[in-house]
Design an enzyme around this catalytic site. Structure first.
Site, mmCIF file in Angstrom:
data_model
loop_
_atom_site.group_PDB
_atom_site.id
_atom_site.type_symbol
_atom_site.label_atom_id
_atom_site.label_comp_id
_atom_site.label_asym_id
_atom_site.label_seq_id
_atom_site.Cartn_x
_atom_site.Cartn_y
_atom_site.Cartn_z
ATOM 1 N N ASP A 174 2.840 -9.260 7.315
ATOM 2 C CA ASP A 174 1.841 -8.414 6.674
ATOM 3 C C ASP A 174 0.521 -9.178 6.461
ATOM 4 O OD1 ASP A 174 1.685 -5.751 5.232
ATOM 5 O OD2 ASP A 174 1.055 -7.083 3.613
ATOM 6 N N GLU B 237 0.200 -8.863 11.481
ATOM 7 C CA GLU B 237 -0.768 -7.779 11.316
ATOM 8 C C GLU B 237 -2.121 -8.433 11.096
ATOM 9 O OE1 GLU B 237 -1.673 -3.990 8.405
ATOM 10 O OE2 GLU B 237 -0.987 -5.890 7.623
HETATM 11 C C1 GLC Z 1 -0.374 -4.000 5.195
HETATM 12 C C2 GLC Z 1 0.676 -2.947 5.165
HETATM 13 C C3 GLC Z 1 0.247 -1.881 4.230
HETATM 14 C C4 GLC Z 1 0.084 -2.489 2.858
HETATM 15 C C5 GLC Z 1 -0.866 -3.676 2.876
HETATM 16 C C6 GLC Z 1 -0.708 -4.504 1.648
HETATM 17 O O1 GLC Z 1 -1.539 -3.547 5.728
HETATM 18 O O2 GLC Z 1 0.920 -2.479 6.447
HETATM 19 O O3 GLC Z 1 1.140 -0.815 4.181
HETATM 20 O O4 GLC Z 1 -0.418 -1.535 1.981
HETATM 21 O O5 GLC Z 1 -0.588 -4.547 3.942
HETATM 22 O O6 GLC Z 1 0.524 -5.160 1.649
#
Ligand code: GLC
Ligand code: CA
Length: 597
Positions: A236, A290
């Protein structure tokens, strides 16, 4: 502000491919072959997948019940969104205990059973690693906030406020950072009269990775899950772990896209390399980060295998092409989308790897967002076209639950139908401050809000779509179209989106050209047709040459392929009965075909 800051499209400079460090004989088209490059990944959002015990919340036993469904679909890696103990300020992306299963989802024994059942079916599991921040209910934070002298104080970012001449009793935040979830990224805490940093919700305090003990604790929890047998992590917002020294204010220019600054802190690569050295290198694990805030040229810094950081990242160029600031729409056209995939093919070298995805739990539904859900026929065809594209473009494909059924956005009409914290905070920051009329807010959120992807899986035409028993109240409303769009109906129909996706996945698995093959866009400027080839030449084997032709829109089109290219054997088509081949093709609305040539 929201999770989607406005983002400028990057034009990518040409970069020469890295020299291969592996013996050439083992390479395929210059790429080192490895299982996660050949995988098709399916994302499960556990809260919305299957409720097995009638509390209206999806759970791990619910996932175990449907593993045959996933195996038949043909996916071979499951990415599980967070399953850890959490107070659910952000549906599990705020973790209270990294070594415990969320009680609503079940127990560790349920997890172990699910993992074993996944392995029995020759699939793998990656779990979400959410370590840019924890929950404010994590014991580290409880300790940290308790006093300035506590040994955990330095696990998070604590700073004095700035003097507030207008109201001296209420100091101002330490800097001007905005939160992705609206408002300031700083929360005042009365106990020690300091502020703590939270780039997301106030209940998601950012961990201080500059503290070696934090890193050790994270590595240790990673080993805990890897030792259990999980096959890797989706990480994440991982580029945000290295903060800017001194946390200076963002300039007005930087404020247009704060992710760019936050994702490029000075120690990001050092920490990822340490994580790789100390943990990942010791396992046969797959990693996907991500990576909001990372441009394509920067992407190789993280994914180039010589650098020993992560295997691949989610780059946001494509998925956010149609978004402006917050939930506003950005007009886009097909050549822009093609240019993104083309630049990825040019910039990423043989030591890099890519992902391909157009949906997940943070974006609206694949078919509603990128296809056409205006009629059942266009919905079916465009969903198939999109699956064709995802499964034949370069990179490891990531499919999101329900997209294989062509599930659509939810017909939200009122603010109180939304659950998502991002939406609620944005509403306060825009509608309640008079900056946006409520009707506009609801319309934009209906189009782009994250809850669209989070409505329960539509398993059947039974009450609650079979997601939960009839007497249960699902945590988020089931889309009323479940009587027409559901897995049971699609499993019974050989021409359904499910079965088409199954065929497209099988095609992807059958030919390494779709994994390691070259990519060539045949017509980058065509406004409606997306035609490209995937080709692979391996010594001693017949050449693999595939042609993908997509009519991206409702208008029928006659399309003549560039000189020298003729459609040969038809391998996959989203309109049953099609047999056309040759140099000129007649494509009807949202028609998709894959040929050998
Ligand atoms: C990422 C996740 C999202 C979350 C954010 C904070 O972007 O995919 O769902 O709200 O991180 O953890
Ligand atoms: Ca349940």
């Amino acid at each position: 502000m929201t999770f989607c800051f406005a983002q400028a499209q990057q034009t990518a400079p040409a970069v020469t491919a890295q020299p291969a460090a592996h013996p050439a004989a083992s390479l395929i088209n210059g790429y080192q072959p490895v299982w996660w490059k050949e995988a098709v990944v399916y994302q499960i959002y556990p809260r919305s997948f299957q409720d097995s015990n009638g509390d209206g919340i999806g759970d791990l036993n619910g996932i175990t019940q449907h593993l045959d469904y996933l195996q038949k679909l043909g996916v071979n890696v499951i990415w599980l969104s967070p399953h850890y103990d959490s107070p659910n300020a952000d549906n599990g992306y705020d973790i209270r205990d990294y070594r415990k299963v969320m009680s609503e989802f079940g127990t560790m024994a349920d997890f172990d059973r699910m993992l074993a059942a996944i392995k029995t079916r020759h699939m793998r599991l990656i779990v979400d690693l959410v370590v840019n921040h924890s929950s404010d209910e994590h014991h580290w934070f409880a300790e940290s906030r308790s006093s300035k002298e506590n040994p955990y104080r330095d696990y998070y970012f604590w700073r004095d406020g700035r003097p507030n001449p207008a109201d001296p009793a209420h100091p101002l935040p330490p800097n001007n950072y905005p939160s992705y979830f609206s408002g300031s990224a700083w929360q005042y805490d009365a106990t020690t009269q300091q502020f703590y940093l939270h780039l997301f919700a106030a209940k998601q305090p950012d961990l201080n990775w500059d503290n070696a003990k934090v890193r050790e604790d994270v590595y240790s929890l990673m080993r805990f899950w890897l030792d259990k047998g999980v096959d890797g992590f989706r990480m994440d917002v991982i580029p945000l772990i290295s903060k800017q020294p001194g946390l200076p204010d963002l300039t007005a220019e930087q404020m247009k896209d704060p992710s760019r600054i936050w994702a490029n802190g000075p120690h990001r690569d050092e920490y990822l390399q340490q994580m790789n050295r100390e943990v990942l290198s010791k396992y046969d694990a797959m990693t996907v980060g991500e990576a909001l805030g990372i441009t394509l040229p920067e992407q190789t810094q993280i994914v180039n295998s010589e650098r020993h950081e992560l295997n691949m990242i989610f780059n946001f160029d494509a998925v956010r092409l149609n978004r402006g600031a917050n939930y506003s729409a950005r007009p886009w056209n097909l050549p822009e989308l093609k240019a993104i995939y083309d630049s990825h093919a040019r910039v990423l070298g043989k030591a890099d790897w890519d992902t391909v995805f157009l949906s997940n739990h943070d974006n609206s539904r694949l078919v509603s967002n990128w296809g056409d859900d205006s009629t059942p026929e266009f919905r079916t065809r465009s969903a198939k076209l999109l699956e064709t594209m995802l499964l034949t473009l370069r990179g490891t494909p990531f499919l999101y639950q329900g997209d294989e059924l062509g599930m659509t956005n939810y017909p939200f009409t009122r603010f109180d139908q939304f659950d998502d914290i991002e939406v609620k905070n944005l509403y306060k920051a825009t509608v309640l401050t008079g900056q946006m009329p409520e009707a506009q807010f609801v319309a934009e959120t209906q189009r782009f809000g994250r809850d669209n992807a989070r409505t329960p899986m539509q398993w059947s035409g039974a009450p609650n779509a079979g997601f939960a028993p009839a007497a249960a109240k699902p945590w988020l409303a089931v889309n009323p179209n479940y009587t027409a769009i559901n897995a049971a109906a699609e499993l019974a129909d050989p021409e359904s989106i499910y079965h088409y996706t199954q065929r497209a996945i099988a095609l992807h698995h059958a030919h390494l050209a779709f994994v390691y093959g070259g990519y060539q866009d045949l017509d980058p400027t065509h406004l409606q047709v997306y035609a490209y080839t995937r080709t692979l030449t391996e010594p001693g084997k017949p050449d693999q040459r595939f042609l993908v032709v997509l009519n991206y829109g409702q208008k029928p089109v006659e399309y003549t392929l560039p000189a020298g290219i003729k459609a040969g054997k038809l391998l996959l088509a989203n309109i049953p009965g099609t047999t056309e081949a040759g140099a000129t093709l007649h494509l009807t609305a949202w028609e998709a075909r894959v040929y050998s040539y």
